[in-house]
Write an enzyme that holds these catalytic residues in place. Structure first.
Site, PDB file in Angstrom:
ATOM      1  N   GLY A 215      35.186 -10.222  -7.833  1.00  0.00           N
ATOM      2  CA  GLY A 215      35.614 -11.582  -7.528  1.00  0.00           C
ATOM      3  C   GLY A 215      35.647 -12.472  -8.748  1.00  0.00           C
ATOM      4  O   GLY A 215      35.379 -12.054  -9.869  1.00  0.00           O
ATOM      5  N   ASP A 216      35.957 -13.733  -8.485  1.00  0.00           N
ATOM      6  CA  ASP A 216      36.098 -14.758  -9.519  1.00  0.00           C
ATOM      7  C   ASP A 216      35.235 -15.941  -9.124  1.00  0.00           C
ATOM      8  O   ASP A 216      35.503 -16.598  -8.115  1.00  0.00           O
ATOM      9  CB  ASP A 216      37.576 -15.164  -9.622  1.00  0.00           C
ATOM     10  CG  ASP A 216      37.824 -16.285 -10.617  1.00  0.00           C
ATOM     11  OD1 ASP A 216      36.856 -16.739 -11.265  1.00  0.00           O
ATOM     12  OD2 ASP A 216      38.979 -16.722 -10.743  1.00  0.00           O
ATOM     13  N   PHE A 217      34.183 -16.214  -9.899  1.00  0.00           N
ATOM     14  CA  PHE A 217      33.277 -17.292  -9.488  1.00  0.00           C
ATOM     15  C   PHE A 217      33.903 -18.678  -9.598  1.00  0.00           C
ATOM     16  O   PHE A 217      33.337 -19.655  -9.125  1.00  0.00           O
ATOM     17  CB  PHE A 217      31.919 -17.232 -10.198  1.00  0.00           C
ATOM     18  CG  PHE A 217      31.935 -17.093 -11.699  1.00  0.00           C
ATOM     19  CD1 PHE A 217      32.757 -17.858 -12.503  1.00  0.00           C
ATOM     20  CD2 PHE A 217      31.067 -16.204 -12.323  1.00  0.00           C
ATOM     21  CE1 PHE A 217      32.741 -17.759 -13.883  1.00  0.00           C
ATOM     22  CE2 PHE A 217      31.031 -16.077 -13.708  1.00  0.00           C
ATOM     23  CZ  PHE A 217      31.864 -16.859 -14.495  1.00  0.00           C
ATOM     24  N   HIS A 235      26.228 -21.424 -19.962  1.00  0.00           N
ATOM     25  CA  HIS A 235      26.378 -21.800 -21.377  1.00  0.00           C
ATOM     26  C   HIS A 235      27.731 -21.359 -21.947  1.00  0.00           C
ATOM     27  O   HIS A 235      28.100 -21.786 -23.041  1.00  0.00           O
ATOM     28  CB  HIS A 235      25.212 -21.281 -22.222  1.00  0.00           C
ATOM     29  CG  HIS A 235      25.209 -19.810 -22.493  1.00  0.00           C
ATOM     30  ND1 HIS A 235      24.341 -19.228 -23.386  1.00  0.00           N
ATOM     31  CD2 HIS A 235      25.946 -18.783 -21.996  1.00  0.00           C
ATOM     32  CE1 HIS A 235      24.542 -17.927 -23.438  1.00  0.00           C
ATOM     33  NE2 HIS A 235      25.520 -17.631 -22.600  1.00  0.00           N
TER      34      HIS A 235
END
Length: 325
Positions: A215-217, A235
């Protein structure tokens, strides 16, 4: 300080030549090392002399053979927590050009490395699997040292389901699961990293206890976890993109969920701290930043969250425990 990069370049070249692995447990003469690395023996000897003065190499005057100290052994690829990957990543993947153009980042606020990569840092890695493997190896090695410190600093025993968001190849989650055998784990990662994570978890016997979800956060994050972890993730990103990740986690959390942000928390001004160096690296390489406690509190508040407590560890990162506001 002025000549510091001379030292780092010698260490990076030692890694690039594979000297630590060639030596292994059996010291070698400079002629043997030069032949194995296709280098000029008298010149190589001069670098070995410098490295011996730094405590990385040691020469036996009787046999004229060069061996590794305990410190130098950390450059071996097979050493847990090896710095080989880190040296290769920072000495090879256009990092030198990026730091050489630091002034550009200071003028624009944008990562200077993109000028040389022709893409974002992570976009470049996705298109260059060999470099991605070096980078992922360096992160895994760092987590090998960092993970036990995180496990010792925070009590995971109450959680049944733990998801490491952007968890790489599973170094941190595997340490947590081995310490807490009743918990179920999950890694949420991009597809090209997830494939490697599945193989690594299977090799550790954790395939049945740890799911790997592609997935893609930036888009969405799976619901239903007691603990969500963001280790060395925020960061990498500026406040706008970090807020998007945090907002997606906020949507996924249930009332008793916790978010653990594992990052170096900067102490502020007038203090020499490892995090201040890494903060500059984030600027030139990815456009992200390290943050102070106040900056984390303000950032998570925008996502409807609040900092409950900061748990120091024996390593530079702390565990910033976050709850619903």
């Amino acid at each position: 300080m002025v000549y510091g990069f001379w030292v780092s370049r010698c260490l990076q070249t030692m890694a690039e030549l594979g000297l630590a692995d060639i030596i292994g447990d059996v010291p070698k003469t400079v002629e043997e090392l030069a032949k194995a690395t296709d280098t000029h023996a008298p010149s190589l000897r001069r670098m070995l002399r410098l490295l011996s003065g730094l405590g990385v190499m040691v020469k036996d005057e009787g046999s004229q053979r060069w061996g590794l100290t305990d410190l130098g052994a950390m450059l071996r690829k097979d050493n847990p927590g090896s710095v080989y990957g880190s040296l290769m990543a920072h000495g090879h993947m256009l990092s030198w050009q990026a730091w050489g153009d630091l002034k550009s980042s200071l003028k624009t606020g944008a990562p200077s490395v993109e000028k040389f990569m022709g893409d974002t840092f992570f976009g470049y890695l996705a298109a260059h699997p060999e470099d991605a493997a070096i980078f992922n190896g360096s992160m895994a090695a760092y987590q090998t040292l960092n993970a036990p410190a995180v496990v010792n600093a925070y009590d995971f025993s109450w959680a049944k389901r733990i998801m490491d968001v952007g968890g790489g190849t599973g170094t941190l989650i595997s340490h947590i699961l081995k310490s807490h055998p009743l918990a179920q784990g999950a890694i949420f990662e991009m597809a090209h990293v997830a494939a490697e994570a599945r193989a690594r978890l299977a090799s550790m016997g954790l395939k049945e206890r740890c799911d790997v979800v592609d997935g893609d956060f930036f888009a969405s994050i799976p619901k239903g976890q007691d603990i969500y972890i963001l280790s060395q993730i925020l960061h990498d990103w500026d406040d706008e993109k970090s807020l998007r990740i945090l907002s997606n986690i906020r949507e996924a959390m249930h009332p008793n969920s916790r978010l653990l942000i594992v990052e170096t928390v900067l102490p502020g001004d007038n203090t020499m701290h490892f995090g201040n160096l890494y903060d500059m690296a984030m600027l030139v390489l990815v456009g992200g930043q390290e943050r102070t406690e106040e900056e984390y509190s303000a950032l998570v508040a925008k996502a409807g969250l609040k900092v409950a407590r900061i748990h120091p560890t024996s390593m530079p990162p702390s565990v910033v425990e976050v709850v619903l506001a």
